[in-house]
Design a protein around this motif. Sequence first.
Motif, PDB file in Angstrom:
ATOM      1  N   TYR A 132      33.611  37.464  42.277  1.00  0.00           N
ATOM      2  CA  TYR A 132      34.633  37.989  42.810  1.00  0.00           C
ATOM      3  C   TYR A 132      35.073  37.706  44.060  1.00  0.00           C
ATOM      4  O   TYR A 132      36.211  37.078  44.625  1.00  0.00           O
ATOM      5  N   ARG A 135      35.573  33.918  44.353  1.00  0.00           N
ATOM      6  CA  ARG A 135      37.068  33.544  44.030  1.00  0.00           C
ATOM      7  C   ARG A 135      38.074  33.744  45.258  1.00  0.00           C
ATOM      8  O   ARG A 135      39.319  32.786  45.192  1.00  0.00           O
ATOM      9  N   LEU A 136      37.616  34.895  45.845  1.00  0.00           N
ATOM     10  CA  LEU A 136      38.825  35.055  46.990  1.00  0.00           C
ATOM     11  C   LEU A 136      38.746  34.020  48.196  1.00  0.00           C
ATOM     12  O   LEU A 136      39.648  33.687  48.694  1.00  0.00           O
ATOM     13  N   TYR A 139      40.250  30.892  46.953  1.00  0.00           N
ATOM     14  CA  TYR A 139      41.761  30.740  47.074  1.00  0.00           C
ATOM     15  C   TYR A 139      42.437  31.802  48.126  1.00  0.00           C
ATOM     16  O   TYR A 139      42.708  32.933  48.339  1.00  0.00           O
ATOM     17  N   ALA A 142      44.863  35.153  48.912  1.00  0.00           N
ATOM     18  CA  ALA A 142      44.749  35.960  47.600  1.00  0.00           C
ATOM     19  C   ALA A 142      44.262  37.493  48.068  1.00  0.00           C
ATOM     20  O   ALA A 142      43.055  37.491  48.994  1.00  0.00           O
ATOM     21  N   LEU A 143      44.788  38.388  47.457  1.00  0.00           N
ATOM     22  CA  LEU A 143      44.138  39.696  47.783  1.00  0.00           C
ATOM     23  C   LEU A 143      43.332  40.086  46.463  1.00  0.00           C
ATOM     24  O   LEU A 143      42.307  40.717  46.580  1.00  0.00           O
ATOM     25  N   GLN A 144      43.754  39.489  45.311  1.00  0.00           N
ATOM     26  CA  GLN A 144      42.663  39.627  44.248  1.00  0.00           C
ATOM     27  C   GLN A 144      42.742  38.298  43.287  1.00  0.00           C
ATOM     28  O   GLN A 144      44.055  37.816  43.057  1.00  0.00           O
ATOM     29  N   VAL A 145      41.783  37.885  42.675  1.00  0.00           N
ATOM     30  CA  VAL A 145      41.891  36.816  41.819  1.00  0.00           C
ATOM     31  C   VAL A 145      41.049  37.211  40.424  1.00  0.00           C
ATOM     32  O   VAL A 145      39.924  37.310  40.485  1.00  0.00           O
ATOM     33  N   VAL A 156      46.678  36.849  39.941  1.00  0.00           N
ATOM     34  CA  VAL A 156      46.586  36.632  41.270  1.00  0.00           C
ATOM     35  C   VAL A 156      47.338  37.738  42.064  1.00  0.00           C
ATOM     36  O   VAL A 156      48.622  37.587  41.541  1.00  0.00           O
ATOM     37  N   MET A 327      36.820  40.554  55.223  1.00  0.00           N
ATOM     38  CA  MET A 327      36.624  41.451  54.081  1.00  0.00           C
ATOM     39  C   MET A 327      35.512  42.154  54.130  1.00  0.00           C
ATOM     40  O   MET A 327      34.487  41.662  54.676  1.00  0.00           O
ATOM     41  N   VAL A 346      40.977  42.384  53.107  1.00  0.00           N
ATOM     42  CA  VAL A 346      40.533  42.676  51.622  1.00  0.00           C
ATOM     43  C   VAL A 346      39.343  43.608  51.703  1.00  0.00           C
ATOM     44  O   VAL A 346      38.105  43.352  52.292  1.00  0.00           O
ATOM     45  N   ILE A 348      36.621  45.157  49.293  1.00  0.00           N
ATOM     46  CA  ILE A 348      36.051  45.168  47.866  1.00  0.00           C
ATOM     47  C   ILE A 348      35.416  46.162  47.435  1.00  0.00           C
ATOM     48  O   ILE A 348      34.560  46.891  48.137  1.00  0.00           O
TER      49      ILE A 348
END
Length: 457
Positions: A132, A135-136, A139, A142-145, A156, A327, A346, A348
């Motif tokens: 997870y 992926r952040l 990208y 992004a806040l979520q992917v 996204v 994050m 972010v 998590i």
Amino acid sequence: MKIVILGAGQVGRTAAYHLSREEANDVTVVDTNQDVLRDLQGRLDIRTVAGNASFPTVLDSAGVADAEVLIALTNSDEVNMLACEVAYTLYRTPTKIARIRSAEYTGNPKLFTDEAISVDVWISPEQLVTEYVDRLIRYPGALQVLTFAAGRVRLVGVRANAGAPLVGQPISALREHLPDVDLRIVAVYRDGRCLEPAGDLSIAADDEVFFLAERDQVRRVMSELRKEDNPARRVVIAGGGSIGFRLARMLEKTHHVKVIERDPKRARHVSEVLEQAIVLHGDAADEELLIEENIDSADVFAALTNSEEANILSAMLAKRLGAAKVMALINKPSYAELMESGSIDVAISPQSVTIGSLLAHVRRGDIVRVHSLKHGAAEAMEAIAHGERGRSRVVGVAVGGISLPDGARIGAIVRDQKVLMAHDDTVVQEDDHVIIFLADRRHVEQVEKLFMTAAPR
């Protein structure tokens, strides 16, 4: 559905919370800590049993004999695997899910074949969180992917920036901006409220926008909602534990990675195993250390230690010192929401990342993937449509004619490896993979029923 959860740690409590809120479920939790069980029972409508999760007598007291699903989430891989084996041997429990953290086990797939250990599905929260975060990082912005359809489709979440092409424009303008890209905006959050993403809704700065698009088109869509972020090259990871180490190993060949680990023995071990990443012994909340390591030039600072307080403090400090994106791993959902509204980009939540893997195996209907969003308030799922026309609530029905609950919408359909963004006149066919967004996860049961074969209409 009768479900027995073994282990009342953070992941076990989260699973109990989500599953007990669904009326069709009868949940029992087993743990050795009676105080934790007493607190859990006071908060949730569940049964609890105190004892060793792998003992046959304890499993019997928990009602495993007539349970449909056993979810083993204790901190011990061995207890989890043994409990599944006991449940199958004594009771032939239909579905057995085990939390398994050690790569010594998960790296040997023969252990989980039909003739070996009786674990139907194994999950590794640490690996899920690592993927997870990866992926952040890949990208930026992004806040979520989240992934669907074996990775072909991405959901996204991004925060719209003032000055971006679509900000101040209606959603319908996307067709003019990206005429050759098929996408679907499924939710817009503004000041904590979820707005209906109708074509005439104008995107405002600071809106959280969730969209579905094919994997290769994600960056183009993001560029319409926020100024294009530079690719992340320099990554600083606070914590060389299981998640931090896995992430460093995943990134070190493509990124410039530094790991800050407080424990000298662990730091030495991580430095010996990693090939290219730089490992530093020190405290990630030490301002002098961060300045010395040029934190102001870091594209990403990821605080992934076992202490959420340390993660929050070090991430806030790194942001103040100039890190582009920070994050932090935060267990408490209330903390996560508070921090994301402040100086942490972010937050998590390991529980939110993990719970989807569990829910996909206990949902009714053929649900193959579930993701939790907005710290558990919303949900996205991938369901397979079954049944003949007239015997199914969705097969042979146009998307606009499907009776979805308020706040739920079909975003995309994957048919024969082809991704189709859903429109009102798109007709669902048998074996389609249908991706649904629910702004309110309390409506999950209504959506599940749609994908269960029904009597003729």
